[in-house]
Write a protein that holds these residues in place. Structure first.
Motif, short mmCIF file in Angstrom:
data_model
loop_
_atom_site.label_atom_id
_atom_site.label_comp_id
_atom_site.label_asym_id
_atom_site.label_seq_id
_atom_site.Cartn_x
_atom_site.Cartn_y
_atom_site.Cartn_z
N ARG A 49 35.13 36.96 37.52
CA ARG A 49 36.46 38.06 36.07
C ARG A 49 35.69 38.42 34.73
O ARG A 49 36.02 39.70 34.27
CB ARG A 49 37.51 36.93 35.56
N LYS A 50 35.07 37.29 34.41
CA LYS A 50 34.39 37.62 32.72
C LYS A 50 33.51 38.79 32.98
O LYS A 50 34.30 39.74 32.17
CB LYS A 50 33.65 36.50 32.10
N GLY A 52 33.45 40.80 35.33
CA GLY A 52 33.71 42.40 35.99
C GLY A 52 34.73 42.97 34.87
O GLY A 52 34.63 44.55 34.64
N GLU A 53 35.31 42.16 34.11
CA GLU A 53 36.16 43.01 32.73
C GLU A 53 35.57 43.05 31.28
O GLU A 53 35.23 43.88 31.36
CB GLU A 53 37.06 41.43 31.69
N ALA A 56 33.83 46.94 33.21
CA ALA A 56 35.37 47.72 33.49
C ALA A 56 35.05 48.53 31.46
O ALA A 56 35.31 49.42 31.67
CB ALA A 56 36.56 47.04 33.36
N ASP A 57 35.19 47.26 31.24
CA ASP A 57 35.28 47.89 29.68
C ASP A 57 34.46 48.63 28.80
O ASP A 57 34.85 49.52 28.42
CB ASP A 57 35.45 46.67 28.86
N GLU A 60 35.00 52.47 29.87
CA GLU A 60 35.93 52.90 29.77
C GLU A 60 36.12 53.48 27.82
O GLU A 60 36.17 54.09 27.84
CB GLU A 60 37.65 51.58 29.43
N ASP A 93 38.49 50.72 37.39
CA ASP A 93 40.07 50.31 37.45
C ASP A 93 39.48 49.60 38.60
O ASP A 93 39.92 48.67 39.74
CB ASP A 93 40.69 50.94 37.88
N ARG A 96 37.58 45.76 38.46
CA ARG A 96 38.49 45.67 38.12
C ARG A 96 39.05 44.65 39.11
O ARG A 96 39.12 43.27 39.45
CB ARG A 96 39.73 45.46 37.67
N THR A 99 36.39 43.27 41.30
CA THR A 99 36.27 41.48 40.80
C THR A 99 36.81 41.15 40.98
O THR A 99 36.72 39.42 41.93
CB THR A 99 36.45 41.74 39.06
N GLU A 100 38.43 41.82 41.44
CA GLU A 100 39.53 40.28 41.10
C GLU A 100 39.41 40.00 42.38
O GLU A 100 40.06 38.65 42.64
CB GLU A 100 41.19 40.89 41.14
#
Length: 117
Positions: A49-50, A52-53, A56-57, A60, A93, A96, A99-100
């Motif tokens: 999760r970390k 992947g975030e 994604a950040d 962006e 997106d 994310r 990843t989830e």
């Protein structure tokens, strides 16, 4: 001398329960291993999760930079930059969501390990 029947039955049942309810050393080791594996899977899910975030950040932020750089460009270049930025945000997106899904699969596997005890 004759022993009373009821106390004898109660004592027999208590001993039988005591001996059958105790886990063997091997069973305890197996349960501990399953618990450790489940904990490791949950930690890996948190890392997924970390990571992947963060990815994604970063995607962006790259989209924002493309938009910022295209402000002073010609209309055709602006449209092209806007399309690339939109695609980057869609990709973020997707990152994310993927990843989830991966993290949830790891947590499901951890739950299955705990249930196997």
């Amino acid at each position: 001398m004759k022993t009373p029947l009821i106390p004898t039955l109660i004592a027999t049942a208590a001993y039988a329960f005591a001996f059958t309810s105790c886990d063997s050393h091997q069973e305890n080791v197996r349960q501990d291993a399953l618990e450790q594996k489940a904990d490791a899977l949950e930690m890996k899910a948190d890392e997924v999760r970390k990571d992947g975030e963060a990815a994604a950040d970063a995607t962006e932020k790259a989209a924002d930079r493309v938009r910022e750089q295209a402000k002073d460009s010609l209309d055709a270049e602006k449209e092209n930059a806007e399309a690339r930025a939109d695609a980057a945000e869609d990709n973020a997106d997707s990152i994310r969501k993927a990843t989830e899904r991966k993290a949830e699969a790891l947590e499901d596997e951890a739950d299955a390990n705990r249930d196997a005890k």
